[in-house]
Design a protein around this motif. Sequence first.
Motif, PDB file in Angstrom:
ATOM      1  N   ARG A 132       0.833  -1.201   0.000  1.00 49.51           N
ATOM      2  CA  ARG A 132       0.000   0.000   0.000  1.00 49.51           C
ATOM      3  C   ARG A 132       0.871   1.256   0.000  1.00 49.51           C
ATOM      4  O   ARG A 132       1.695   1.442   0.888  1.00 49.51           O
ATOM      5  N   PHE A 133       0.662   2.080  -0.974  1.00 46.95           N
ATOM      6  CA  PHE A 133       1.427   3.317  -1.084  1.00 46.95           C
ATOM      7  C   PHE A 133       0.543   4.486  -0.649  1.00 46.95           C
ATOM      8  O   PHE A 133      -0.497   4.749  -1.249  1.00 46.95           O
ATOM      9  N   VAL A 134       0.961   5.155   0.407  1.00 44.13           N
ATOM     10  CA  VAL A 134       0.255   6.348   0.877  1.00 44.13           C
ATOM     11  C   VAL A 134       1.289   7.437   1.103  1.00 44.13           C
ATOM     12  O   VAL A 134       2.466   7.152   1.364  1.00 44.13           O
ATOM     13  N   PRO A 135       0.907   8.705   1.006  1.00 42.53           N
ATOM     14  CA  PRO A 135       1.880   9.781   1.275  1.00 42.53           C
ATOM     15  C   PRO A 135       2.431   9.648   2.691  1.00 42.53           C
ATOM     16  O   PRO A 135       1.677   9.517   3.656  1.00 42.53           O
ATOM     17  N   SER A 136       3.770   9.661   2.835  1.00 41.28           N
ATOM     18  CA  SER A 136       4.348   9.451   4.162  1.00 41.28           C
ATOM     19  C   SER A 136       5.788   9.942   4.204  1.00 41.28           C
ATOM     20  O   SER A 136       6.559   9.721   3.254  1.00 41.28           O
ATOM     21  N   ALA A 137       6.164  10.586   5.322  1.00 40.78           N
ATOM     22  CA  ALA A 137       7.569  10.943   5.572  1.00 40.78           C
ATOM     23  C   ALA A 137       8.331   9.745   6.123  1.00 40.78           C
ATOM     24  O   ALA A 137       9.513   9.841   6.444  1.00 40.78           O
ATOM     25  N   TRP A 138       7.655   8.611   6.253  1.00 41.13           N
ATOM     26  CA  TRP A 138       8.208   7.425   6.888  1.00 41.13           C
ATOM     27  C   TRP A 138       8.717   6.409   5.866  1.00 41.13           C
ATOM     28  O   TRP A 138       9.234   5.361   6.221  1.00 41.13           O
ATOM     29  N   SER A 139       8.548   6.704   4.581  1.00 45.97           N
ATOM     30  CA  SER A 139       8.758   5.677   3.557  1.00 45.97           C
ATOM     31  C   SER A 139      10.192   5.140   3.529  1.00 45.97           C
ATOM     32  O   SER A 139      10.405   3.969   3.188  1.00 45.97           O
ATOM     33  N   GLU A 140      11.208   5.948   3.904  1.00 47.11           N
ATOM     34  CA  GLU A 140      12.598   5.464   3.865  1.00 47.11           C
ATOM     35  C   GLU A 140      12.887   4.451   4.964  1.00 47.11           C
ATOM     36  O   GLU A 140      13.933   3.786   4.931  1.00 47.11           O
ATOM     37  N   HIS A 141      12.008   4.312   5.944  1.00 51.99           N
ATOM     38  CA  HIS A 141      12.257   3.369   7.050  1.00 51.99           C
ATOM     39  C   HIS A 141      11.416   2.100   6.955  1.00 51.99           C
ATOM     40  O   HIS A 141      11.552   1.214   7.816  1.00 51.99           O
ATOM     41  N   ILE A 142      10.569   1.993   5.946  1.00 53.75           N
ATOM     42  CA  ILE A 142       9.703   0.818   5.847  1.00 53.75           C
ATOM     43  C   ILE A 142      10.512  -0.470   5.671  1.00 53.75           C
ATOM     44  O   ILE A 142      10.195  -1.486   6.311  1.00 53.75           O
ATOM     45  N   PRO A 143      11.572  -0.512   4.835  1.00 50.52           N
ATOM     46  CA  PRO A 143      12.360  -1.756   4.749  1.00 50.52           C
ATOM     47  C   PRO A 143      12.910  -2.191   6.110  1.00 50.52           C
ATOM     48  O   PRO A 143      12.920  -3.395   6.430  1.00 50.52           O
ATOM     49  N   PHE A 144      13.378  -1.238   6.908  1.00 52.38           N
ATOM     50  CA  PHE A 144      13.893  -1.589   8.236  1.00 52.38           C
ATOM     51  C   PHE A 144      12.772  -2.123   9.137  1.00 52.38           C
ATOM     52  O   PHE A 144      12.976  -3.073   9.895  1.00 52.38           O
ATOM     53  N   LEU A 145      11.578  -1.524   9.043  1.00 57.27           N
ATOM     54  CA  LEU A 145      10.465  -1.993   9.870  1.00 57.27           C
ATOM     55  C   LEU A 145      10.085  -3.419   9.506  1.00 57.27           C
ATOM     56  O   LEU A 145       9.795  -4.239  10.393  1.00 57.27           O
ATOM     57  N   PHE A 146      10.081  -3.740   8.202  1.00 53.70           N
ATOM     58  CA  PHE A 146       9.820  -5.123   7.787  1.00 53.70           C
ATOM     59  C   PHE A 146      10.801  -6.072   8.480  1.00 53.70           C
ATOM     60  O   PHE A 146      10.407  -7.115   9.041  1.00 53.70           O
ATOM     61  N   CYS A 147      12.074  -5.718   8.419  1.00 56.64           N
ATOM     62  CA  CYS A 147      13.106  -6.573   9.013  1.00 56.64           C
ATOM     63  C   CYS A 147      12.931  -6.675  10.526  1.00 56.64           C
ATOM     64  O   CYS A 147      13.051  -7.764  11.117  1.00 56.64           O
ATOM     65  N   LEU A 148      12.667  -5.545  11.160  1.00 55.62           N
ATOM     66  CA  LEU A 148      12.567  -5.498  12.609  1.00 55.62           C
ATOM     67  C   LEU A 148      11.418  -6.365  13.113  1.00 55.62           C
ATOM     68  O   LEU A 148      11.575  -7.178  14.044  1.00 55.62           O
ATOM     69  N   LEU A 149      10.241  -6.231  12.502  1.00 52.46           N
ATOM     70  CA  LEU A 149       9.066  -6.976  12.969  1.00 52.46           C
ATOM     71  C   LEU A 149       9.199  -8.467  12.692  1.00 52.46           C
ATOM     72  O   LEU A 149       8.813  -9.298  13.525  1.00 52.46           O
ATOM     73  N   LYS A 150       9.741  -8.811  11.527  1.00 54.06           N
ATOM     74  CA  LYS A 150       9.839 -10.233  11.201  1.00 54.06           C
ATOM     75  C   LYS A 150      10.926 -10.936  12.010  1.00 54.06           C
ATOM     76  O   LYS A 150      10.855 -12.150  12.230  1.00 54.06           O
ATOM     77  N   TYR A 151      11.914 -10.163  12.450  1.00 53.66           N
ATOM     78  CA  TYR A 151      12.939 -10.753  13.303  1.00 53.66           C
ATOM     79  C   TYR A 151      12.449 -10.876  14.743  1.00 53.66           C
ATOM     80  O   TYR A 151      12.643 -11.911  15.389  1.00 53.66           O
ATOM     81  N   LEU A 152      11.804  -9.822  15.256  1.00 53.48           N
ATOM     82  CA  LEU A 152      11.379  -9.819  16.658  1.00 53.48           C
ATOM     83  C   LEU A 152      10.071 -10.578  16.888  1.00 53.48           C
ATOM     84  O   LEU A 152       9.854 -11.123  17.964  1.00 53.48           O
ATOM     85  N   ARG A 153       9.162 -10.538  15.879  1.00 53.52           N
ATOM     86  CA  ARG A 153       7.846 -11.141  16.009  1.00 53.52           C
ATOM     87  C   ARG A 153       7.151 -10.716  17.316  1.00 53.52           C
ATOM     88  O   ARG A 153       6.826 -11.553  18.167  1.00 53.52           O
ATOM     89  N   PRO A 154       6.940  -9.412  17.507  1.00 57.11           N
ATOM     90  CA  PRO A 154       6.298  -8.960  18.754  1.00 57.11           C
ATOM     91  C   PRO A 154       4.839  -9.390  18.808  1.00 57.11           C
ATOM     92  O   PRO A 154       4.231  -9.754  17.793  1.00 57.11           O
ATOM     93  N   CYS A 155       4.275  -9.286  19.976  1.00 55.66           N
ATOM     94  CA  CYS A 155       2.858  -9.616  20.155  1.00 55.66           C
ATOM     95  C   CYS A 155       1.978  -8.454  19.716  1.00 55.66           C
ATOM     96  O   CYS A 155       0.951  -8.658  19.068  1.00 55.66           O
ATOM     97  N   ARG A 156       2.404  -7.234  20.076  1.00 58.41           N
ATOM     98  CA  ARG A 156       1.514  -6.084  19.834  1.00 58.41           C
ATOM     99  C   ARG A 156       2.335  -4.862  19.429  1.00 58.41           C
ATOM    100  O   ARG A 156       3.235  -4.422  20.148  1.00 58.41           O
ATOM    101  N   PHE A 157       2.030  -4.313  18.266  1.00 60.01           N
ATOM    102  CA  PHE A 157       2.648  -3.092  17.765  1.00 60.01           C
ATOM    103  C   PHE A 157       1.628  -1.962  17.915  1.00 60.01           C
ATOM    104  O   PHE A 157       0.524  -2.020  17.361  1.00 60.01           O
TER     105      PHE A 157
END
Length: 755
Positions: A388-413
Amino acid sequence: MSYSVKLQTVSKNCDLLAIPDDKVRSVAIGIVRNESDIIGDWISHIMATFDSLLLVDHMSTDGTFEFLVEAASHFPEKVFIYRFDHPGYYQEEITNELAAIASCAFPNAWIMPMDADEFIEISGQKRFSDVVSYVDENRAISFPWRTVIPYNVGRDREFNVQSPFLFSPEVAHHSKCGIHAGMLQKDNIRFKQGNHTLNIEVEYVPVGDMLHVPIRSMDHLILKCVQGCIAYESIDKSRSRDMQGYHWYQMLKMVVNSGGINEDHLRDISCHYGQNGYKELNRLSIYDLIDRGWEIKSLPVKIERHDIKPVRTKTYIELIGELEDRIHEPQIRNMVVNYRKRNNWDSLSYSEVKINAIPDGYGGKVIEVADKDFLSEFITPAFQGIERFVPSAWSEHIPFLFCLLKYLRPCRFVELGTHFGGCFFAACQASKDMDNSVECIAIDTWEGDEHTGEYGEKVFDQFLYILNTDYKGCGRYIRKDFNAAASQFESGSIDFLHIDGLHTYGAVKHDYENWRSKLNGSGIIMFHDTHVLERGFGVYLLWNELRELYPSFCFEHGYGLGLIYVGSDRTSRAASLFKMMQREDTGNFLRRFFSLQGKSSAISTERKLRIRDIEEVINNKDVHIGNLEAAAKWKDDHIGNLEAAARWKDDHIKNLESHINNLEPWAKNIEAHAKDIEIALKDKDKYINDLDRHIINIESQVRNLEAAIRDKDVRIQNIESMLKEKETNLNNIYKSRGWNVLQFYYGLKGKILSR
């Protein structure tokens, strides 16, 4: 046949209706049910237009009834509220009961039935009184319907008269009528079902337009249909069902037969609302209506604002869910059930849900691995595409967030500050890839702040649409400010918190301190904009304080992103990750890699957004071109028809001219004959005048003869009188002795002579 109804007096001021008020000149009466989205603006309009309001709430459960009671307590001289809790179609009976009450209490008033989707295009009470003052009290007033359609008709939202609407260029075939209280008490006069006409023949005087908003959203339409079907099925068998709600069945059957409903269908339904013979759903776009002469503007009606605000306790989807089991026809019930399940966006809301603590040890312990194995496992998700592409100042960090969540597998974000949802939807995408194992909760008011600027409801609607369409299994939202939402979370109920609200130092520090206790033993807090040093941003100040207190890691690209580990569990997977990231070689590699990948992802995202926007513009233009071409073809056909009609008229004119030419000689003969007749008439007039004079002479002679006859009659009477007198004298002679002697003498003489 009419039935009596017993209304329950709810507001304490209802007893005042026993005291006639000669000052009231206009009274609105009506029935409402589950109208909490529109009731606030509607009451404001009624109070600005009428002197008094008598209203019956018919089994509302969405906050409408509570609002009306509060309105009556604030305006005891104007608003009078009743309640009727018997299921079924009783509009005609309730309306006439209210009309009877109003006519007794306000004997000098005009009484006007109003529904909660109707607005009178008259500016205020004085204007209304001025308009009806010219109408004879023995006639009825009439307000033709003019259909109005909300510009944004799809979603269930709060009604606002200042929002854009589409206005029909023509009035509809239905009107609403009103009547003077004095006339209402004569000859058992009653309003008929729908309040379009009375039960007697009477002259209706049009005095203005009634702006009618029959459909406000898809949810609103389905709820109206469901309530109508249930009311129809609840009608007592002894009552006639004619015109009592079967059209709601027909409406739902159209939806079933069409396989669904969308905004274009809603516009078509609004255009044909209340029309007999409407049996098929068609599509009408905004462009179609504009091409037909529909105008876009806000409602031009008078509003008297007040401090009372309705509180919606239930959405239309929730109300549909409460009623759907009471629909008897299986096909329609199944359609309604499926519609509710498909569109129950409010099930995504956690606004009233208590968020429980996360058990210790969730996510498991880390297994020590070599650096290259860690990096290989950690960065692999960075290469996946963004859904999903939406206007965001966060777009440069999305690849890192993918990695972070899939590595940590938290219960609740949990995210504080979501706006368009660039970060949040990336978290939802990662969770969906892991079988929705991560519960993602967005918290925002979706109203904006001094850094983002204020933004309208459209941003929230778009957020809800994406969440409902793509991430229903893992994504939820709480539409509150951060302080109010914090009370729903127990201590230890979050293991990954993203703080991205107002970016002043005071605001972000308050958010941190208010939510710190919500983190569990392996909790991570993430801050955005840690490297923005302008425009009053103060995240970097707090970040510099916290990085000295907790294990931390940060990026400088993409306005800066900082993470701190606030958990107490030093053996958790998150704690191990921070150890790895804090190593100089690993940390530097991660910063370089995610800076490059982030920029690449942002560029790709920006390009895809631009392509999507361009494609959307192209599609809209294609649709508009198609509409224009269709309109042009229709206009060409219409011009052809007009030209054909013009040719026919030209031929008809020529035929008439030829016929006129043929008639001219005959007309001349008629004129000559008319002149002869005119001369003959003059001769006859002279002859008649001569006869008149002759008659006058004859009449004079007759009068003279009559006078002579009268003289002769007098002479005859005199002679007759003389004759009578002589006869009397003669009789007297015959009776006298001398006559007898003379007779004896002549007799004796005769005898002597005869001898």
